[in-house]
Write a protein that holds these residues in place. Structure first.
Motif, PDB file in Angstrom:
ATOM      1  N   ALA A 201      -4.418   8.552  -2.904  1.00  0.00           N
ATOM      2  CA  ALA A 201      -3.140   8.185  -2.291  1.00  0.00           C
ATOM      3  C   ALA A 201      -2.665   6.834  -2.810  1.00  0.00           C
ATOM      4  N   PRO A 202      -1.433   6.747  -3.332  1.00  0.00           N
ATOM      5  CA  PRO A 202      -0.974   5.491  -3.933  1.00  0.00           C
ATOM      6  C   PRO A 202      -0.695   4.392  -2.915  1.00  0.00           C
ATOM      7  N   VAL A 203      -0.416   4.778  -1.675  1.00  0.00           N
ATOM      8  CA  VAL A 203      -0.096   3.787  -0.638  1.00  0.00           C
ATOM      9  C   VAL A 203      -0.773   4.200   0.656  1.00  0.00           C
ATOM     10  N   GLY A 204      -0.842   3.241   1.594  1.00  0.00           N
ATOM     11  CA  GLY A 204      -1.355   3.557   2.915  1.00  0.00           C
ATOM     12  C   GLY A 204      -2.809   3.200   3.088  1.00  0.00           C
ATOM     13  N   GLU A 205      -3.363   3.610   4.231  1.00  0.00           N
ATOM     14  CA  GLU A 205      -4.728   3.249   4.582  1.00  0.00           C
ATOM     15  C   GLU A 205      -5.741   4.305   4.179  1.00  0.00           C
ATOM     16  N   GLN A 206      -5.299   5.502   3.858  1.00  0.00           N
ATOM     17  CA  GLN A 206      -6.206   6.583   3.492  1.00  0.00           C
ATOM     18  C   GLN A 206      -6.451   6.606   1.994  1.00  0.00           C
ATOM     19  N   LEU A 207      -7.711   6.811   1.611  1.00  0.00           N
ATOM     20  CA  LEU A 207      -8.015   7.020   0.201  1.00  0.00           C
ATOM     21  C   LEU A 207      -7.574   8.418  -0.222  1.00  0.00           C
ATOM     22  N   VAL A 208      -7.751   9.383   0.680  1.00  0.00           N
ATOM     23  CA  VAL A 208      -7.402  10.779   0.412  1.00  0.00           C
ATOM     24  C   VAL A 208      -6.431  11.253   1.481  1.00  0.00           C
TER      25      VAL A 208
END
Length: 417
Positions: A201-208
């Motif tokens: 994921a390019p943004v946010g708190e999740q890797l996936v």
């Protein structure tokens, strides 16, 4: 204000259900803008209703019902149904009488949405932008970030693409069986984009983002059923399965990112790996080396290595040599350089990366700086490594990746005191 648990439930429903709700609403109203408005209204209503009535057992169905009912109300109240036509016109093909009677090859609203976004009347750039916005549910600002342009410019680009869909009378449908092969290339590229956007994921708190990963795999399986003899479709599905087999080991119990070298391979999904390898063999038998089959072969080398130390880096570099011939790309050159570093040592990897520093396409690509930083760290060139980690951090918006890079920066900075 909604309770935090409800806000999280709505946020989760947005990640998992956005494209499905939007696609079902588009099918009703034939107008992307109206469908988006009604879908957004449904999520806003969820924030109001769920705190009092509880989160429904099937959030996606609830949201779809609300969005479609809202759309019906607007169509009736404003009498825009006829004025909205011809926008997406019809589920039938408009080119000729034989095609008009051709039954749809699959009844899948999300796949219809993908094929509409990937219509050949649109430029590839517009196809990708629309898919990120409508299928992935990214905000216009996030799509602009992915394209490295201003938000206002991206908003205008997306608006133009929607208007072109309306003006060109592009139908909201999956093409006929006859037309599928020539249309599927763009769709494969976009399905792969949806997968990679979810995988890292390019943004946010999740890797996936599991919603995007699972949705992309579902679409690839659907395409494989539609075109079982297509080597590229088979290869893309193989690539996705071999890559996704590692999903559960990419973060630690405390939520930290775990590199491939440190992942617990006993927890990799052996069923997905076996299925992916079988599909890869089938794809290579059908079409030989292609972009997706070579990438799948690289993933298979990693998937079948019993440990990081047992990885056949010579084979990986050789496969990247093939990939750069069938799909030349600066990112391929970057990945090949990294593989050289693992095969021949960090100094060789750093030398292979050096020519890429002047590559415009990689000027804001965080993984180039991160790869340089890792090689410099392994060479104990601490000051240069710290600078490279700083550069990578400046170009990274995913919070989990930022936490990893921050930790590495702190590690090398200790040697500067």
């Amino acid at each position: 204000m909604a309770h935090p648990d409800v806000r999280e439930a709505v946020a989760q429903a947005h990640r998992r259900e956005w494209a499905t709700v939007l696609a079902a609403t588009v099918r009703l109203v034939r107008d992307f803008d109206l469908a988006e408005e009604c879908t957004q209204d449904a999520y806003a209503r969820a924030l109001r209703d769920w705190p009092a009535n509880g989160v429904p057992s099937r959030p996606g169905a609830w949201l779809t019902t609300v969005a479609r009912n809202r759309a019906k109300d607007l169509l009736r109240r404003e009498s825009v149904f006829r004025s909205a036509l011809p926008l997406l016109v019809t589920d039938e093909v408009v080119a000729g009488p034989e095609e008009a009677t051709d039954p749809p090859v699959v009844d899948d609203d999300w796949l219809r949405l993908i094929f509409t976004c990937c219509h050949p009347a649109l430029s590839r750039e517009a196809q990708v932008a629309l898919t990120l916005r409508l299928v992935c549910g990214l905000s216009t600002a996030e799509v602009a970030h992915a394209f490295l342009v201003q938000e206002s410019a991206m908003a205008a680009r997306i608006t133009r693409a929607k208007k072109k869909i309306s003006g060109a009378r592009i139908p909201y449908r999956v093409p006929s069986q006859q037309d599928l092969p020539e249309r599927v290339g763009a769709v494969l590229d976009v399905v792969h984009l949806v997968f990679t956007t979810g995988h890292a994921a390019p943004v946010g708190e999740q890797l996936v983002r599991p919603d995007l990963v699972d949705g992309a795999i579902r679409l690839a399986r659907t395409l494989h059923r539609l075109l079982p003899d297509s080597g590229e479709v088979t290869a893309l599905l193989a690539l996705m399965l071999l890559t996704d087999a590692r999903r559960d080991t990419r973060r630690s119990a405390d939520g930290q990112m775990v590199l491939l070298a440190e992942q617990d391979r006993s927890r990799w999904d052996r069923g997905l790996i076996e299925e992916g390898v079988a599909l890869l063999v089938e794809a290579l038998r059908r079409t030989g080396p292609t972009r997706y089959s070579v990438q799948a072969a690289i993933a298979a080398v990693h998937a079948e290595a019993p440990s990081w130390e047992d990885t056949d880096w010579g084979e990986v570099v050789g496969l990247y040599d093939v990939l750069r011939e069938v799909w030349p790309s600066p990112v391929v050159e970057l990945n090949r350089a990294v593989a050289i570093g693992f095969r021949d040592g960090p100094a060789s990897g750093l030398a292979a990366l050096s020519p890429l520093l002047d590559e415009p396409a990689l000027g804001t690509y965080a993984y180039l700086s991160a790869a340089r930083a890792d090689f410099l760290r392994r060479l104990q060139r601490w000051a240069e490594a710290a600078t490279a980690y700083d550069e990578a951090l400046a170009m990274t918006d995913n919070e989990m990746e930022r936490a990893f890079l921050t930790g590495r920066l702190a590690e090398v900075s200790k040697h500067l005191d």
